[in-house]
Design an enzyme around this catalytic site. Structure first.
Site, PDB file in Angstrom:
ATOM      1  N   LYS A  60       0.838  -1.205   0.000  1.00  0.00           N
ATOM      2  CA  LYS A  60       0.000   0.000   0.000  1.00  0.00           C
ATOM      3  C   LYS A  60       0.874   1.258   0.000  1.00  0.00           C
ATOM      4  O   LYS A  60       0.564   2.244  -0.674  1.00  0.00           O
ATOM      5  CB  LYS A  60      -0.948  -0.020   1.207  1.00  0.00           C
ATOM      6  CG  LYS A  60      -2.020  -1.103   1.083  1.00  0.00           C
ATOM      7  CD  LYS A  60      -2.789  -1.325   2.380  1.00  0.00           C
ATOM      8  CE  LYS A  60      -3.678  -2.557   2.271  1.00  0.00           C
ATOM      9  NZ  LYS A  60      -4.334  -2.912   3.545  1.00  0.00           N
ATOM     10  N   GLN A 104      -4.205  -1.574   9.950  1.00  0.00           N
ATOM     11  CA  GLN A 104      -4.114  -2.903   9.342  1.00  0.00           C
ATOM     12  C   GLN A 104      -4.658  -3.965  10.302  1.00  0.00           C
ATOM     13  O   GLN A 104      -4.230  -4.051  11.448  1.00  0.00           O
ATOM     14  CB  GLN A 104      -2.643  -3.203   8.977  1.00  0.00           C
ATOM     15  CG  GLN A 104      -2.446  -4.479   8.186  1.00  0.00           C
ATOM     16  CD  GLN A 104      -3.113  -4.442   6.808  1.00  0.00           C
ATOM     17  OE1 GLN A 104      -3.010  -3.475   6.084  1.00  0.00           O
ATOM     18  NE2 GLN A 104      -3.820  -5.513   6.467  1.00  0.00           N
ATOM     19  N   ASP A 127     -11.085   2.703   4.227  1.00  0.00           N
ATOM     20  CA  ASP A 127     -11.320   1.262   4.139  1.00  0.00           C
ATOM     21  C   ASP A 127     -12.823   0.949   4.086  1.00  0.00           C
ATOM     22  O   ASP A 127     -13.216  -0.170   3.776  1.00  0.00           O
ATOM     23  CB  ASP A 127     -10.728   0.569   5.385  1.00  0.00           C
ATOM     24  CG  ASP A 127      -9.559  -0.329   5.041  1.00  0.00           C
ATOM     25  OD1 ASP A 127      -9.360  -0.611   3.852  1.00  0.00           O
ATOM     26  OD2 ASP A 127      -8.855  -0.752   5.981  1.00  0.00           O
TER      27      ASP A 127
END
Ligand code: NDP
Length: 312
Positions: A60, A104, A127
Site C-alpha cells: 500500500k 491494518q 477502508d
C-alpha cells in the site's frame, strides 16, 4: 498468464485494470496538487509483527508513492495499549494533511477491533469499515465503499459485465466481501441494479443457487467451492478467494488458487477472473481511489467555510 488453454478474451484481467486505475489516480493527484496545492495523505497503523500484514502495508505504501500521495506508517509493538492506539487515531482525525486512516487488521487479541474502527473519523475511513459508512452504503448514500467489493464492482463495469436486471449470486457473507458486494450491486444505480442472492455455509446445497447465476461472486476462502456442475453456460465469474495449496514444483512450495475450480469452470464461463491477477490487485487500487476522493472532498469543505478539517 498461467491458464494457457483458456480463451484469453474470457479473462477479466485485474492486474491491468488496477494499473489503469492507479494511473488515473496519479494523474488526478497531479491535477489536485497543481490546482489546489493538496497532496492526498494516507496514514497506516501496523500493530505487531505479522509478516502478511507487513507485506500488505508495504504494497500500500508503494502504491501511495506511485500515485503521488504522501504516506506515513506508524509501527507499534504487539503489546501497545488500546488507549494509545485510540489516541493516535484521534490525532490523525484532526490532522489536515491526513485524508485517509488505515489500521491494518487483524489487531492483537487485547485490542477491540470494533472500537478502533469506530474511532476513525467516517470522513477518513478509506477502508469503508466504519458503521456509518456501512449504513450509508446500505441506504444508498454517498460514502467510502470497502475496497475489495468496490474493486469487484469496478472490474465488472470496466469489463462490460452487465449487472442491471441480472441475477448475481454471492457465495459468502463476510462483512468485508460478501455483505458489502451484495449491498453495492443491489442499489438502484449505475453499475448495479442487480437481483441479488446471497448464499453461505448454512445452505444445504449452494449449487441450487449458483446454477441460477448470471454473475457469480465467490468469497469463501475454500478451494473448489465452485465446480463446473455448479454453474450454467455463459456465467461471468468473480473469484475473490486467495488460498495457498502445496506445490512441490514451485520454489516456495505452494501456489495461490481461488475458491473456484478455474480449469473446470472457465470453459463454461463467458468471463472469469484468474487467481492471482483478478480481484487481488483491485483492492489497493480502490484504496488509492478512495483516498484521492477524500482529499478532493476537503476542497468542497474548505469552500463551504469549514477551513481546517475537524475529523468527525
Ligand atoms: P470469511 O471466512 O470471513 O467468510 C467466508 C464466507 O464464506 C462465510 O460467510 C462462510 O459462511 C462462507 N462459506 C465458507 N465455506 C463455504 C461453503 N463451502 N459453502 C458456502 N459458503 C461457505 O472470508 P472473507 O470473506 O474474508 O474472504 C473470503 C476469501 O476471499 C478468502 O480466501 C480471502 O483470502 C479472500 N479475500 C481476498 C481479498 C482480496 O483479493 N483483496 C480481500 C478479502 C478476502 P458462514 O458465514 O456461514 O460461515
Amino acid at each position: 498468464m498461467e491458464h494457457k488453454r483458456i480463451d484469453e478474451n474470457k479473462i477479466i484481467d485485474g492486474t491491468r485494470t488496477a494499473q489503469s486505475i492507479k494511473d488515473e489516480v496519479r494523474e488526478l493527484t497531479a491535477d489536485l496538487q497543481a490546482k489546489h496545492g493538496i497532496t492526498p495523505g494516507l496514514a497506516f497503523m501496523l500493530v505487531g509483527d505479522d509478516p502478511a500484514s507487513r507485506s500488505y502495508v508495504a504494497s500500500k505504501e508503494k502504491a501511495c508513492a506511485y500515485c503521488g500521495f504522501h504516506s506515513t506508517t506508524l509501527r507499534l509493538p504487539d503489546d501497545t495499549p488500546e488507549a494509545d492506539i485510540l489516541a493516535q487515531i484521534d490525532r490523525w482525525n484532526i490532522d489536515p494533511d491526513i485524508h485517509g486512516i488505515l489500521v491494518q487488521l487483524p489487531l492483537p487479541a487485547h485490542v477491540d477491533e470494533d472500537r478502533v474502527i469506530e474511532a476513525i473519523s467516517p470522513r477518513k475511513d478509506v477502508d469503508g469499515f466504519h458503521p456509518i459508512n456501512v449504513g450509508k452504503l446500505v441506504i444508498g448514500q454517498e460514502c467510502f465503499l470497502p475496497c475489495t467489493p468496490a474493486g469487484i464492482q469496478e472490474l465488472l463495469v470496466r469489463s462490460a459485465v452487465e449487472t442491471a436486471g441480472r441475477h448475481v449470486v454471492v457465495v459468502g457473507r463476510s462483512n468485508i466481501v460478501g455483505k458489502p458486494i451484495a449491498n453495492i450491486l443491489l442499489q438502484k444505480a449505475a453499475g448495479a441494479n442487480a437481483v441479488v442472492t446471497v448464499t453461505h455455509s448454512a445452505a444445504p446445497d449452494i449449487g441450487l443457487y449458483t446454477r441460477q447465476a448470471d454473475v457469480l461472486i465467490v468469497a469463501t476462502g475454500r478451494v473448489n467451492t465452485i465446480t463446473a456442475d455448479m454453474v450454467k453456460e455463459g456465467v461471468a465469474v468473480i473469484d475473490v478467494g486467495i488460498n495457498r495449496v502445496e506445490d512441490a514444483t514451485r520454489e516456495r512450495g505452494y501456489r495461490l488458487v481461488g475458491d473456484v475450480d478455474f480449469d473446470g469452470v472457465a470453459p463454461k464461463a463467458s468471463r472469469i477472473t484468474p487467481v492471482p491477477g483478478g480481484v487481488g490487485p483491485m483492492t489497493i487500487a480502490m484504496l488509492m481511489k478512495n483516498t484521492h476522493a477524500s482529499a478532493l472532498r476537503t476542497i468542497a469543505q474548505r469552500q463551504a467555510g469549514g477551513g481546517r478539517q475537524t475529523g468527525r
